[in-house]
Design a protein around this motif. Sequence first.
Motif, mmCIF file in Angstrom:
data_model
loop_
_atom_site.group_PDB
_atom_site.id
_atom_site.type_symbol
_atom_site.label_atom_id
_atom_site.label_comp_id
_atom_site.label_asym_id
_atom_site.label_seq_id
_atom_site.Cartn_x
_atom_site.Cartn_y
_atom_site.Cartn_z
ATOM 1 N N GLU A 268 0.802 -1.213 0.000
ATOM 2 C CA GLU A 268 0.000 0.000 0.000
ATOM 3 C C GLU A 268 0.840 1.271 0.000
ATOM 4 O O GLU A 268 0.394 2.325 0.460
ATOM 5 C CB GLU A 268 -0.960 -0.001 1.207
ATOM 6 N N VAL A 269 2.054 1.197 -0.524
ATOM 7 C CA VAL A 269 2.926 2.370 -0.608
ATOM 8 C C VAL A 269 3.381 2.556 -2.045
ATOM 9 O O VAL A 269 3.399 1.616 -2.847
ATOM 10 C CB VAL A 269 4.158 2.228 0.317
ATOM 11 N N LEU A 270 3.768 3.793 -2.352
ATOM 12 C CA LEU A 270 4.290 4.085 -3.684
ATOM 13 C C LEU A 270 5.795 3.808 -3.737
ATOM 14 O O LEU A 270 6.499 3.997 -2.734
ATOM 15 C CB LEU A 270 4.049 5.555 -4.021
ATOM 16 N N PRO A 271 6.307 3.382 -4.874
ATOM 17 C CA PRO A 271 7.759 3.251 -5.014
ATOM 18 C C PRO A 271 8.451 4.588 -4.760
ATOM 19 O O PRO A 271 8.090 5.601 -5.364
ATOM 20 C CB PRO A 271 7.933 2.797 -6.473
ATOM 21 N N GLY A 272 9.407 4.603 -3.839
ATOM 22 C CA GLY A 272 10.116 5.833 -3.495
ATOM 23 C C GLY A 272 9.466 6.653 -2.406
ATOM 24 O O GLY A 272 10.014 7.691 -2.000
ATOM 25 N N GLN A 273 8.332 6.210 -1.878
ATOM 26 C CA GLN A 273 7.619 6.981 -0.850
ATOM 27 C C GLN A 273 8.323 6.873 0.502
ATOM 28 O O GLN A 273 8.644 5.785 0.969
ATOM 29 C CB GLN A 273 6.186 6.482 -0.719
ATOM 30 N N VAL A 274 8.572 8.022 1.137
ATOM 31 C CA VAL A 274 9.217 8.063 2.444
ATOM 32 C C VAL A 274 8.184 7.733 3.524
ATOM 33 O O VAL A 274 7.108 8.325 3.574
ATOM 34 C CB VAL A 274 9.840 9.447 2.699
ATOM 35 N N LEU A 275 8.541 6.774 4.395
ATOM 36 C CA LEU A 275 7.609 6.297 5.418
ATOM 37 C C LEU A 275 8.079 6.604 6.831
ATOM 38 O O LEU A 275 7.500 6.110 7.799
ATOM 39 C CB LEU A 275 7.409 4.781 5.255
ATOM 40 N N GLY A 276 9.151 7.401 6.956
ATOM 41 C CA GLY A 276 9.617 7.805 8.275
ATOM 42 C C GLY A 276 10.756 6.958 8.797
ATOM 43 O O GLY A 276 11.288 6.084 8.106
ATOM 44 N N LEU A 277 11.148 7.244 10.039
ATOM 45 C CA LEU A 277 12.262 6.538 10.681
ATOM 46 C C LEU A 277 11.776 5.299 11.418
ATOM 47 O O LEU A 277 10.724 5.316 12.058
ATOM 48 C CB LEU A 277 12.969 7.451 11.682
ATOM 49 N N LYS A 278 12.571 4.248 11.346
ATOM 50 C CA LYS A 278 12.291 3.031 12.099
ATOM 51 C C LYS A 278 13.611 2.359 12.438
ATOM 52 O O LYS A 278 14.375 2.000 11.547
ATOM 53 C CB LYS A 278 11.411 2.066 11.293
ATOM 54 N N GLU A 279 13.895 2.238 13.735
ATOM 55 C CA GLU A 279 15.116 1.568 14.205
ATOM 56 C C GLU A 279 16.367 2.118 13.521
ATOM 57 O O GLU A 279 17.248 1.373 13.087
ATOM 58 C CB GLU A 279 15.005 0.060 13.986
ATOM 59 N N GLY A 280 16.429 3.438 13.426
ATOM 60 C CA GLY A 280 17.615 4.087 12.863
ATOM 61 C C GLY A 280 17.673 4.112 11.354
ATOM 62 O O GLY A 280 18.654 4.581 10.779
ATOM 63 N N PRO A 316 9.570 14.889 4.713
ATOM 64 C CA PRO A 316 8.329 14.531 5.383
ATOM 65 C C PRO A 316 7.802 13.172 4.925
ATOM 66 O O PRO A 316 8.015 12.762 3.778
ATOM 67 C CB PRO A 316 7.361 15.659 4.957
ATOM 68 N N GLU A 317 7.149 12.493 5.829
ATOM 69 C CA GLU A 317 6.511 11.232 5.441
ATOM 70 C C GLU A 317 5.533 11.490 4.309
ATOM 71 O O GLU A 317 4.795 12.488 4.302
ATOM 72 C CB GLU A 317 5.765 10.632 6.632
ATOM 73 N N GLY A 318 5.559 10.603 3.315
ATOM 74 C CA GLY A 318 4.655 10.709 2.191
ATOM 75 C C GLY A 318 5.288 11.261 0.938
ATOM 76 O O GLY A 318 4.782 11.034 -0.167
ATOM 77 N N VAL A 319 6.424 12.026 1.058
ATOM 78 C CA VAL A 319 7.070 12.514 -0.151
ATOM 79 C C VAL A 319 7.628 11.343 -0.946
ATOM 80 O O VAL A 319 7.972 10.300 -0.382
ATOM 81 C CB VAL A 319 8.187 13.545 0.139
ATOM 82 N N VAL A 320 7.712 11.507 -2.245
ATOM 83 C CA VAL A 320 8.160 10.433 -3.114
ATOM 84 C C VAL A 320 9.505 10.799 -3.715
ATOM 85 O O VAL A 320 9.650 11.836 -4.370
ATOM 86 C CB VAL A 320 7.131 10.142 -4.229
ATOM 87 N N LEU A 321 10.500 9.971 -3.468
ATOM 88 C CA LEU A 321 11.846 10.171 -3.996
ATOM 89 C C LEU A 321 11.938 9.623 -5.425
ATOM 90 O O LEU A 321 11.152 8.787 -5.844
ATOM 91 C CB LEU A 321 12.872 9.476 -3.112
ATOM 92 N N GLY A 322 12.936 10.120 -6.121
ATOM 93 C CA GLY A 322 13.193 9.626 -7.476
ATOM 94 C C GLY A 322 12.679 10.540 -8.545
ATOM 95 O O GLY A 322 12.674 10.182 -9.722
ATOM 96 N N LYS A 323 12.253 11.749 -8.167
ATOM 97 C CA LYS A 323 11.706 12.689 -9.141
ATOM 98 C C LYS A 323 12.471 13.997 -9.083
ATOM 99 O O LYS A 323 13.032 14.341 -8.065
ATOM 100 C CB LYS A 323 10.227 12.941 -8.847
#
Length: 323
Positions: A268-280, A316-323
Amino acid sequence: MTEFPAEPFPDRPRMIFMGTPDFAVPTLKALIAHGHDVLAVVTQPDRPKGRGKKLTAPPVKQVALEHGIAVLQPEKASDDTFCGRIREKTPDLIVVVAFGQILKKKLLDVPKWGVINVHGSLLPNLRGAAPIQWTVLNDEAKTGLTVMHMDEGMDTGPILFQEEVPVLQDETAGHLYDRLATMAGDLLANSLERMSGKRITETPQDHAKATYAPKITKDLALVDWKGAAAKVSARIRGLDPRPGAYTLWEGKEIKLFASTVIDTDREEVLPGQVLGLKEGCLVIGTGRGTVGVRELQFPGKNRLPAKEFLRGCSLPEGVVLGK
Protein backbone atom coordinates in the motif's frame (compact mmCIF):
# COMPACT_ATOMS: atom_id res chain seq x y z
CA MET A 1 43.32 -31.68 -14.93
CA THR A 2 47.08 -31.15 -15.30
CA GLU A 3 50.00 -30.79 -12.94
CA PHE A 4 51.58 -27.44 -12.18
CA PRO A 5 54.39 -26.48 -12.45
CA ALA A 6 56.54 -28.59 -14.78
CA GLU A 7 58.92 -29.38 -11.93
CA PRO A 8 58.62 -29.13 -8.13
CA PHE A 9 57.93 -25.62 -6.86
CA PRO A 10 60.78 -23.93 -4.92
CA ASP A 11 60.49 -23.41 -1.16
CA ARG A 12 61.22 -19.69 -1.42
CA PRO A 13 60.65 -18.56 -5.01
CA ARG A 14 62.17 -15.28 -6.15
CA MET A 15 59.05 -13.30 -6.97
CA ILE A 16 57.71 -10.09 -8.42
CA PHE A 17 54.50 -8.76 -6.84
CA MET A 18 52.02 -6.87 -9.03
CA GLY A 19 49.11 -5.00 -7.41
CA THR A 20 47.70 -1.50 -7.02
CA PRO A 21 44.77 -0.74 -4.63
CA ASP A 22 44.35 -1.38 -0.93
CA PHE A 23 42.82 -4.79 -1.74
CA ALA A 24 46.32 -5.98 -2.70
CA VAL A 25 48.04 -4.66 0.43
CA PRO A 26 47.30 -7.58 2.82
CA THR A 27 48.70 -10.06 0.30
CA LEU A 28 51.93 -8.11 -0.12
CA LYS A 29 52.24 -7.81 3.66
CA ALA A 30 51.62 -11.56 4.05
CA LEU A 31 54.40 -12.38 1.57
CA ILE A 32 56.79 -10.09 3.44
CA ALA A 33 55.77 -11.50 6.83
CA HIS A 34 56.37 -15.07 5.63
CA GLY A 35 59.89 -14.17 4.51
CA HIS A 36 59.35 -14.45 0.76
CA ASP A 37 61.96 -12.95 -1.53
CA VAL A 38 60.04 -10.09 -3.18
CA LEU A 39 62.44 -8.73 -5.80
CA ALA A 40 60.24 -5.80 -6.79
CA VAL A 41 56.70 -4.48 -6.62
CA VAL A 42 54.98 -3.45 -9.83
CA THR A 43 52.06 -1.04 -9.51
CA GLN A 44 50.18 1.54 -11.54
CA PRO A 45 51.66 5.04 -11.90
CA ASP A 46 50.81 7.68 -9.30
CA ARG A 47 47.49 9.35 -10.17
CA PRO A 48 45.76 12.63 -9.23
CA LYS A 49 43.33 12.09 -6.36
CA GLY A 50 40.83 14.05 -4.31
CA ARG A 51 39.46 17.53 -4.77
CA GLY A 52 42.92 19.03 -5.06
CA LYS A 53 43.97 16.44 -7.65
CA LYS A 54 47.17 15.84 -5.74
CA LEU A 55 49.42 13.17 -7.27
CA THR A 56 49.02 10.15 -4.99
CA ALA A 57 50.94 6.88 -4.80
CA PRO A 58 48.98 3.61 -4.94
CA PRO A 59 48.63 1.90 -1.53
CA VAL A 60 50.84 -1.00 -2.66
CA LYS A 61 53.69 1.39 -3.50
CA GLN A 62 53.55 2.91 -0.05
CA VAL A 63 53.92 -0.51 1.61
CA ALA A 64 56.76 -1.52 -0.69
CA LEU A 65 58.75 1.63 0.07
CA GLU A 66 58.22 1.13 3.81
CA HIS A 67 59.92 -2.27 3.47
CA GLY A 68 62.70 -1.14 1.15
CA ILE A 69 61.39 -3.02 -1.88
CA ALA A 70 62.06 -1.63 -5.36
CA VAL A 71 58.96 -0.19 -7.07
CA LEU A 72 58.27 -0.20 -10.81
CA GLN A 73 55.35 1.79 -12.30
CA PRO A 74 54.93 1.10 -16.02
CA GLU A 75 52.13 2.66 -18.05
CA LYS A 76 51.91 -0.66 -19.93
CA ALA A 77 53.20 -3.71 -18.09
CA SER A 78 53.39 -5.88 -21.22
CA ASP A 79 55.47 -3.63 -23.45
CA ASP A 80 58.84 -4.93 -24.63
CA THR A 81 60.99 -2.56 -22.57
CA PHE A 82 59.26 -3.39 -19.30
CA CYS A 83 59.25 -7.13 -19.99
CA GLY A 84 62.99 -6.85 -20.51
CA ARG A 85 63.41 -5.21 -17.10
CA ILE A 86 61.45 -8.02 -15.44
CA ARG A 87 63.44 -10.67 -17.33
CA GLU A 88 66.68 -9.16 -16.02
CA LYS A 89 65.50 -9.80 -12.46
CA THR A 90 65.12 -13.55 -13.23
CA PRO A 91 62.02 -14.11 -11.09
CA ASP A 92 60.79 -17.64 -10.43
CA LEU A 93 57.23 -16.39 -10.04
CA ILE A 94 54.99 -13.36 -10.51
CA VAL A 95 52.09 -12.86 -8.08
CA VAL A 96 49.22 -10.60 -9.23
CA VAL A 97 46.46 -9.17 -7.03
CA ALA A 98 44.19 -6.43 -8.43
CA PHE A 99 46.90 -4.94 -10.62
CA GLY A 100 44.55 -3.29 -13.11
CA GLN A 101 46.00 -4.23 -16.51
CA ILE A 102 45.59 -7.24 -18.81
CA LEU A 103 48.91 -9.10 -18.98
CA LYS A 104 50.11 -10.45 -22.31
CA LYS A 105 51.87 -13.73 -23.03
CA LYS A 106 55.32 -12.17 -23.34
CA LEU A 107 55.15 -11.13 -19.68
CA LEU A 108 53.37 -14.27 -18.49
CA ASP A 109 56.18 -16.35 -20.01
CA VAL A 110 59.00 -14.54 -18.17
CA PRO A 111 58.98 -16.33 -14.77
CA LYS A 112 59.99 -19.99 -14.71
CA TRP A 113 56.99 -21.00 -12.59
CA GLY A 114 54.51 -18.72 -14.30
CA VAL A 115 52.13 -16.08 -12.95
CA ILE A 116 49.53 -16.71 -10.27
CA ASN A 117 46.64 -14.43 -9.39
CA VAL A 118 44.25 -14.06 -6.47
CA HIS A 119 40.76 -13.14 -7.73
CA GLY A 120 37.84 -11.98 -5.57
CA SER A 121 35.25 -14.58 -6.59
CA LEU A 122 34.76 -18.31 -7.04
CA LEU A 123 35.76 -18.55 -10.69
CA PRO A 124 34.37 -19.03 -13.27
CA ASN A 125 31.69 -16.95 -11.55
CA LEU A 126 32.19 -13.19 -11.87
CA ARG A 127 35.22 -12.80 -14.08
CA GLY A 128 36.28 -9.20 -14.57
CA ALA A 129 37.03 -5.92 -12.86
CA ALA A 130 34.41 -5.74 -10.09
CA PRO A 131 33.56 -9.21 -8.72
CA ILE A 132 32.99 -8.04 -5.15
CA GLN A 133 30.53 -5.29 -6.05
CA TRP A 134 28.63 -7.60 -8.40
CA THR A 135 28.42 -10.29 -5.72
CA VAL A 136 26.42 -7.84 -3.61
CA LEU A 137 24.54 -6.29 -6.54
CA ASN A 138 23.40 -9.78 -7.54
CA ASP A 139 22.39 -10.49 -3.92
CA GLU A 140 24.44 -13.69 -3.93
CA ALA A 141 24.59 -15.78 -0.76
CA LYS A 142 28.22 -16.79 -1.13
CA THR A 143 31.42 -15.79 -2.84
CA GLY A 144 35.08 -16.53 -2.22
CA LEU A 145 38.63 -16.30 -3.48
CA THR A 146 40.41 -18.12 -6.29
CA VAL A 147 44.14 -18.66 -6.71
CA MET A 148 44.60 -19.09 -10.44
CA HIS A 149 47.46 -19.87 -12.83
CA MET A 150 47.11 -16.94 -15.21
CA ASP A 151 46.80 -17.18 -18.96
CA GLU A 152 46.12 -14.48 -21.57
CA GLY A 153 42.34 -14.44 -21.05
CA MET A 154 40.39 -12.32 -18.58
CA ASP A 155 40.38 -14.51 -15.45
CA THR A 156 40.25 -17.68 -17.56
CA GLY A 157 43.30 -19.57 -16.26
CA PRO A 158 43.19 -22.93 -14.47
CA ILE A 159 42.33 -22.98 -10.77
CA LEU A 160 44.91 -23.92 -8.14
CA PHE A 161 43.01 -23.23 -4.89
CA GLN A 162 39.66 -21.79 -3.83
CA GLU A 163 38.12 -20.69 -0.55
CA GLU A 164 34.37 -20.21 -0.20
CA VAL A 165 33.07 -17.29 1.88
CA PRO A 166 29.45 -16.59 2.92
CA VAL A 167 28.08 -13.11 2.27
CA LEU A 168 26.82 -11.69 5.57
CA GLN A 169 23.33 -10.32 6.05
CA ASP A 170 23.08 -6.71 4.80
CA GLU A 171 26.80 -6.72 3.97
CA THR A 172 27.98 -3.84 1.82
CA ALA A 173 30.47 -4.20 -1.01
CA GLY A 174 32.96 -2.17 1.04
CA HIS A 175 32.76 -4.49 4.03
CA LEU A 176 33.01 -7.60 1.86
CA TYR A 177 35.97 -6.05 0.03
CA ASP A 178 37.83 -5.55 3.31
CA ARG A 179 37.07 -9.09 4.50
CA LEU A 180 38.22 -10.70 1.27
CA ALA A 181 41.36 -8.53 1.09
CA THR A 182 42.50 -9.81 4.49
CA MET A 183 41.65 -13.40 3.61
CA ALA A 184 43.49 -13.14 0.28
CA GLY A 185 46.81 -12.57 2.02
CA ASP A 186 46.39 -15.65 4.21
CA LEU A 187 45.14 -17.76 1.29
CA LEU A 188 48.10 -16.93 -0.94
CA ALA A 189 50.66 -17.49 1.82
CA ASN A 190 49.07 -20.86 2.61
CA SER A 191 48.90 -21.73 -1.09
CA LEU A 192 52.61 -21.10 -1.59
CA GLU A 193 53.34 -23.24 1.47
CA ARG A 194 51.20 -26.08 0.09
CA MET A 195 53.00 -25.83 -3.26
CA SER A 196 56.48 -25.78 -1.71
CA GLY A 197 58.68 -28.56 -3.11
CA LYS A 198 55.75 -30.15 -4.94
CA ARG A 199 53.72 -30.26 -8.11
CA ILE A 200 49.98 -29.80 -7.68
CA THR A 201 46.90 -30.49 -9.77
CA GLU A 202 45.33 -27.50 -11.48
CA THR A 203 41.73 -27.59 -12.67
CA PRO A 204 40.62 -25.96 -15.95
CA GLN A 205 37.66 -23.62 -15.62
CA ASP A 206 34.32 -24.58 -17.14
CA HIS A 207 34.00 -21.65 -19.53
CA ALA A 208 30.34 -22.50 -20.25
CA LYS A 209 29.51 -21.56 -16.64
CA ALA A 210 31.33 -18.22 -16.68
CA THR A 211 29.58 -15.04 -15.53
CA TYR A 212 31.01 -11.55 -15.65
CA ALA A 213 31.59 -8.54 -13.40
CA PRO A 214 32.22 -5.49 -15.60
CA LYS A 215 33.59 -2.23 -14.29
CA ILE A 216 31.13 -0.26 -12.15
CA THR A 217 29.85 2.91 -13.83
CA LYS A 218 27.69 5.73 -12.47
CA ASP A 219 24.76 4.78 -14.71
CA LEU A 220 24.17 1.88 -12.30
CA ALA A 221 23.85 4.22 -9.34
CA LEU A 222 20.39 5.77 -9.83
CA VAL A 223 17.97 3.71 -7.73
CA ASP A 224 14.85 2.39 -9.45
CA TRP A 225 12.33 2.28 -6.62
CA LYS A 226 9.91 0.20 -8.74
CA GLY A 227 12.04 -2.90 -8.15
CA ALA A 228 11.45 -5.38 -5.34
CA ALA A 229 12.82 -4.46 -1.90
CA ALA A 230 15.56 -7.11 -2.01
CA LYS A 231 16.76 -5.86 -5.41
CA VAL A 232 16.74 -2.21 -4.33
CA SER A 233 18.63 -2.99 -1.12
CA ALA A 234 21.22 -5.01 -3.04
CA ARG A 235 21.76 -2.06 -5.41
CA ILE A 236 22.39 0.31 -2.52
CA ARG A 237 24.73 -2.08 -0.68
CA GLY A 238 26.57 -3.12 -3.84
CA LEU A 239 27.56 0.48 -4.60
CA ASP A 240 28.55 1.26 -1.00
CA PRO A 241 30.95 3.04 -0.55
CA ARG A 242 31.78 3.85 -4.20
CA PRO A 243 30.30 5.30 -6.33
CA GLY A 244 27.28 5.31 -3.99
CA ALA A 245 23.69 4.68 -5.08
CA TYR A 246 21.57 7.80 -5.27
CA THR A 247 18.04 9.05 -5.65
CA LEU A 248 16.58 12.45 -6.56
CA TRP A 249 14.48 14.80 -4.46
CA GLU A 250 13.48 18.26 -5.66
CA GLY A 251 16.19 18.05 -8.32
CA LYS A 252 18.95 17.25 -5.80
CA GLU A 253 20.92 14.04 -5.53
CA ILE A 254 20.87 12.14 -2.24
CA LYS A 255 23.32 9.27 -1.86
CA LEU A 256 22.13 6.17 -0.02
CA PHE A 257 24.19 3.69 1.99
CA ALA A 258 23.91 0.69 4.30
CA SER A 259 20.45 -0.56 3.42
CA THR A 260 18.31 -3.40 4.70
CA VAL A 261 15.01 -5.00 3.70
CA ILE A 262 12.26 -4.00 6.14
CA ASP A 263 9.55 -6.15 4.58
CA THR A 264 9.06 -7.93 1.26
CA ASP A 265 5.34 -7.73 0.61
CA ARG A 266 3.93 -4.39 1.79
CA GLU A 267 1.91 -3.09 -1.17
CA GLU A 268 0.00 0.00 0.00
CA VAL A 269 2.93 2.37 -0.61
CA LEU A 270 4.29 4.08 -3.68
CA PRO A 271 7.76 3.25 -5.01
CA GLY A 272 10.12 5.83 -3.50
CA GLN A 273 7.62 6.98 -0.85
CA VAL A 274 9.22 8.06 2.44
CA LEU A 275 7.61 6.30 5.42
CA GLY A 276 9.62 7.81 8.28
CA LEU A 277 12.26 6.54 10.68
CA LYS A 278 12.29 3.03 12.10
CA GLU A 279 15.12 1.57 14.21
CA GLY A 280 17.61 4.09 12.86
CA CYS A 281 16.60 3.60 9.21
CA LEU A 282 14.80 5.88 6.79
CA VAL A 283 12.06 3.56 5.51
CA ILE A 284 11.21 3.89 1.81
CA GLY A 285 8.64 2.09 -0.32
CA THR A 286 9.54 -0.01 -3.36
CA GLY A 287 7.62 -1.84 -6.04
CA ARG A 288 7.24 -4.72 -3.60
CA GLY A 289 8.02 -4.21 0.06
CA THR A 290 10.08 -1.56 1.82
CA VAL A 291 13.76 -0.91 2.48
CA GLY A 292 15.52 0.89 5.30
CA VAL A 293 18.45 3.19 4.56
CA ARG A 294 20.81 3.66 7.51
CA GLU A 295 23.05 6.42 6.09
CA LEU A 296 22.56 9.25 3.59
CA GLN A 297 24.66 12.03 2.05
CA PHE A 298 24.20 15.22 0.06
CA PRO A 299 26.96 15.85 -2.55
CA GLY A 300 29.92 17.59 -0.96
CA LYS A 301 28.63 16.88 2.56
CA ASN A 302 29.42 14.17 5.09
CA ARG A 303 27.81 10.75 5.07
CA LEU A 304 25.46 10.71 8.06
CA PRO A 305 23.25 8.26 9.97
CA ALA A 306 19.63 8.65 8.86
CA LYS A 307 18.50 10.37 12.07
CA GLU A 308 21.26 13.01 11.85
CA PHE A 309 20.69 13.51 8.12
CA LEU A 310 17.01 14.28 8.72
CA ARG A 311 17.89 17.00 11.26
CA GLY A 312 19.37 19.04 8.43
CA CYS A 313 17.06 17.88 5.65
CA SER A 314 13.36 17.51 6.24
CA LEU A 315 11.95 14.62 4.24
CA PRO A 316 8.33 14.53 5.38
CA GLU A 317 6.51 11.23 5.44
CA GLY A 318 4.65 10.71 2.19
CA VAL A 319 7.07 12.51 -0.15
CA VAL A 320 8.16 10.43 -3.11
CA LEU A 321 11.85 10.17 -4.00
CA GLY A 322 13.19 9.63 -7.48
CA LYS A 323 11.71 12.69 -9.14
